[in-house]
Design a protein around this motif. Structure first.
Motif, mmCIF file in Angstrom:
data_model
loop_
_atom_site.group_PDB
_atom_site.id
_atom_site.type_symbol
_atom_site.label_atom_id
_atom_site.label_comp_id
_atom_site.label_asym_id
_atom_site.label_seq_id
_atom_site.Cartn_x
_atom_site.Cartn_y
_atom_site.Cartn_z
ATOM 1 N N SER A 64 57.804 47.343 -4.532
ATOM 2 C CA SER A 64 57.124 48.319 -5.388
ATOM 3 C C SER A 64 58.002 48.512 -6.610
ATOM 4 O O SER A 64 59.086 47.916 -6.714
ATOM 5 C CB SER A 64 56.895 49.633 -4.643
ATOM 6 O OG SER A 64 58.129 50.170 -4.198
ATOM 7 N N LEU A 65 57.560 49.335 -7.528
ATOM 8 C CA LEU A 65 58.308 49.580 -8.762
ATOM 9 C C LEU A 65 58.414 51.084 -9.006
ATOM 10 O O LEU A 65 57.418 51.804 -8.910
ATOM 11 C CB LEU A 65 57.628 48.922 -9.969
ATOM 12 C CG LEU A 65 57.478 47.398 -9.944
ATOM 13 C CD1 LEU A 65 56.658 46.937 -11.147
ATOM 14 C CD2 LEU A 65 58.840 46.710 -9.937
ATOM 15 N N LEU A 66 59.617 51.543 -9.324
ATOM 16 C CA LEU A 66 59.839 52.943 -9.669
ATOM 17 C C LEU A 66 60.041 53.086 -11.173
ATOM 18 O O LEU A 66 60.686 52.228 -11.803
ATOM 19 C CB LEU A 66 61.087 53.485 -8.951
ATOM 20 C CG LEU A 66 61.121 53.418 -7.424
ATOM 21 C CD1 LEU A 66 62.413 54.042 -6.911
ATOM 22 C CD2 LEU A 66 59.904 54.087 -6.813
ATOM 23 N N ASP A 67 59.495 54.171 -11.739
ATOM 24 C CA ASP A 67 59.780 54.451 -13.140
ATOM 25 C C ASP A 67 61.066 55.277 -13.247
ATOM 26 O O ASP A 67 61.745 55.515 -12.231
ATOM 27 C CB ASP A 67 58.598 55.160 -13.816
ATOM 28 C CG ASP A 67 58.272 56.524 -13.217
ATOM 29 O OD1 ASP A 67 59.144 57.106 -12.524
ATOM 30 O OD2 ASP A 67 57.153 57.023 -13.451
ATOM 31 N N GLY B 124 61.616 58.077 -10.896
ATOM 32 C CA GLY B 124 61.604 57.788 -9.465
ATOM 33 C C GLY B 124 60.214 57.747 -8.860
ATOM 34 O O GLY B 124 60.064 57.772 -7.638
ATOM 35 N N ARG B 125 59.190 57.660 -9.697
ATOM 36 C CA ARG B 125 57.808 57.631 -9.206
ATOM 37 C C ARG B 125 57.367 56.188 -8.992
ATOM 38 O O ARG B 125 57.622 55.306 -9.819
ATOM 39 C CB ARG B 125 56.880 58.308 -10.215
ATOM 40 C CG ARG B 125 55.439 58.457 -9.738
ATOM 41 C CD ARG B 125 54.573 59.118 -10.802
ATOM 42 N NE ARG B 125 54.423 58.263 -11.983
ATOM 43 C CZ ARG B 125 53.469 57.326 -12.115
ATOM 44 N NH1 ARG B 125 52.592 57.142 -11.134
ATOM 45 N NH2 ARG B 125 53.396 56.605 -13.206
ATOM 46 N N ASN B 126 56.697 55.924 -7.884
ATOM 47 C CA ASN B 126 56.158 54.603 -7.586
ATOM 48 C C ASN B 126 54.954 54.341 -8.492
ATOM 49 O O ASN B 126 53.909 54.971 -8.346
ATOM 50 C CB ASN B 126 55.754 54.527 -6.109
ATOM 51 C CG ASN B 126 55.174 53.174 -5.722
ATOM 52 O OD1 ASN B 126 55.116 52.247 -6.510
ATOM 53 N ND2 ASN B 126 54.742 53.060 -4.466
ATOM 54 N N VAL B 127 55.077 53.397 -9.401
ATOM 55 C CA VAL B 127 54.006 53.158 -10.373
ATOM 56 C C VAL B 127 52.823 52.420 -9.756
ATOM 57 O O VAL B 127 51.796 52.234 -10.422
ATOM 58 C CB VAL B 127 54.527 52.394 -11.614
ATOM 59 C CG1 VAL B 127 55.622 53.182 -12.313
ATOM 60 C CG2 VAL B 127 55.003 50.993 -11.260
ATOM 61 N N PHE B 128 52.933 51.996 -8.495
ATOM 62 C CA PHE B 128 51.785 51.407 -7.795
ATOM 63 C C PHE B 128 50.929 52.470 -7.114
ATOM 64 O O PHE B 128 49.849 52.177 -6.604
ATOM 65 C CB PHE B 128 52.257 50.410 -6.730
ATOM 66 C CG PHE B 128 52.884 49.147 -7.267
ATOM 67 C CD1 PHE B 128 52.814 48.806 -8.605
ATOM 68 C CD2 PHE B 128 53.548 48.274 -6.408
ATOM 69 C CE1 PHE B 128 53.386 47.636 -9.095
ATOM 70 C CE2 PHE B 128 54.119 47.104 -6.876
ATOM 71 C CZ PHE B 128 54.041 46.780 -8.219
#
Length: 445
Positions: free
Chosen positions: A258-261, A264-268
């Protein structure tokens, strides 16, 4: 790093090791009393050493050898530092290293630097990949003419059958797995759940998710080294080769990410089961690069024995929600943990190149805002109109060499080196019998 050795005065020798393009550990043995010099100044060996074939031979037409005078690179310790090597009898420390040029710049043909370059591009966009890997492997008695499952150290019996999610199979090798988890703790490898799988003497160990992609790849590379070494101490072999037994499923290395901004939010995470537009962009990038980058996921002749329909390995270039017949799966569960599972790679891959390719392809899809085709529901093997993963090593080499998309995330020098390596291996593998090929891959990959 020096403090580690001072806290372990029983360590008398160290190994310094880097991963070559095949994921083989290449390096040196050094007395511990000279470790300070290695930490401070690094060590040297030829650039060509990271570009050897699976036998450890020079690549015949590589410019790294005679054309450039077989010049040295400088290898410096990675941020991982020293760690024990629990599979050896004598107390020994391993120091992972990676290669730089004389001017201090990273050597583009080093697979760990390939991953670093992709991660740096994510950072420039304010994104951090979070990765987890599932590694399958076989425990094998290779002492006779044919491979077979080892006898249980507890009962002395051999279970010549698939043992899917069998507690009995895990308990049969409890001594090995207890030592394995103790060794992972000592090496700071985040081993989590282990299961018995569908192959003969096949098991899987999951590594916990990590927000440092380089460390995640380190963990996988070190784990493979540890499992193979520790199995020998227990009197049998362990192998991550894709398919040691023709009649059973092969070993995969599935990757979740997954990807964090920056917050720290999961952009998925869309708050629901479908995921976000950026997740679908990443899926499209992975699908778009899959055909041409199959050589990374299936790097050896034996790899293609695993990629056959109906054997728990994907063959179609497709994606789906909670669908294990597709190459890309979106697992169900809490939306905050929404992620992509890439299911193509075999256990025989180089983890650095595999993760660089998966993340690089995903980033390519994000940057170009690509849209994926509709997700597949049901059995992806039954869809005759889907594009297919290359079904042969030669086809995969050609596709990789001529690709227009792979250079979007891998350096041209690394692409050239890998193609030359694989063409040399393809040429010489034809001289080996099937049993000789199995013997080659059993211990190397």
């Amino acid at each position: 790093m020096k403090d580690w050795l001072r806290k372990h005065p029983d360590v008398r020798t160290i190994r310094v090791a880097a991963a070559d393009l095949n994921g083989q550990a290449r390096g040196k043995r050094i007395p511990a009393r000279f470790a300070d010099k290695v930490v401070k100044d690094g060590t040297r060996f030829p650039f060509s050493v990271l570009n050897l074939d699976i036998w450890g031979e020079d690549i015949d037409d590589s410019p790294l050898v005679f054309e450039q005078g077989d010049a040295d690179g400088i290898l410096k310790p990675t941020e991982r530092g020293f760690m024990p090597m629990p599979w050896l009898e004598a107390p020994t420390a391993l120091l992972p290293i990676w290669m730089f040029r004389e001017n201090g710049l990273p050597y583009e043909g080093d697979p760990r630097h390939a991953l670093r370059a992709v991660v740096d591009r994510f950072k420039a966009r304010g994104l951090t990949p979070v990765c987890a890997m599932e590694l399958e492997f076989f425990l094998i008695d290779d002492s006779g003419k044919t491979l077979q499952v080892p006898p249980s150290p507890r009962s002395g019996k051999r279970r010549k059958a698939a043992e899917t999610l069998s507690i009995r199979a895990l308990d049969a090798f409890d001594t090995f797995f207890t030592d394995l988890y103790d060794a992972c703790e000592a090496m700071d490898i985040p081993a989590d759940t282990s299961t018995s799988e569908t192959g003969l003497g096949q098991f899987e160990v999951n590594l916990m998710h990590c927000d440092d992609a380089l460390r995640a790849a380190d963990d996988a590379w070190l784990f493979k080294m540890l499992v193979k070494g520790l199995a020998r101490r227990h009197g049998f072999a362990a192998s991550f080769m894709a398919k040691p037994y023709p009649e059973y499923s092969g070993s995969g290395l599935h990757t979740h990410f997954s990807l964090l901004d920056n917050d720290g939010r999961n952009v998925f995470d869309s708050g629901g089961p479908k995921g976000t537009a950026i997740m679908r962009n990443a899926v499209a990038g992975c699908l778009g690069a899959m055909h041409d980058s199959t050589l990374i996921f299936a790097p050896h002749q034996n790899s293609y024995e695993r990629l056959v329909p109906g054997k728990h390995a994907p063959t179609a270039i497709a994606w789906g929600y909670e669908n294990r017949t597709t190459a890309i799966r979106i697992p169900a569960g809490n939306p905050s943990a929404r992620r992509i599972e890439h299911r193509v790679a075999g256990g025989d891959v180089n983890p650095y190149l595999m993760l660089a390719t998966i993340l690089g392809a995903a980033l390519d899809g994000i940057e170009r805002e690509l849209d994926p085709p509709p997700p597949i529901a049901g059995n992806a093997y039954a869809f005759a109109d889907l594009d297919q993963i290359p079904d042969s090593w030669e086809h995969a080499i050609d596709a990789f060499e001529n690709s227009e998309v792979v250079p979007n995330f891998l350096h041209p020098e690394l692409i050239r080196n890998l193609v030359q390596t694989k063409r040399q291996e393809l040429h010489y593998i034809g001289e080996l019998s099937e049993s000789e090929q199995v013997e080659l891959y059993l211990d190397t990959v």
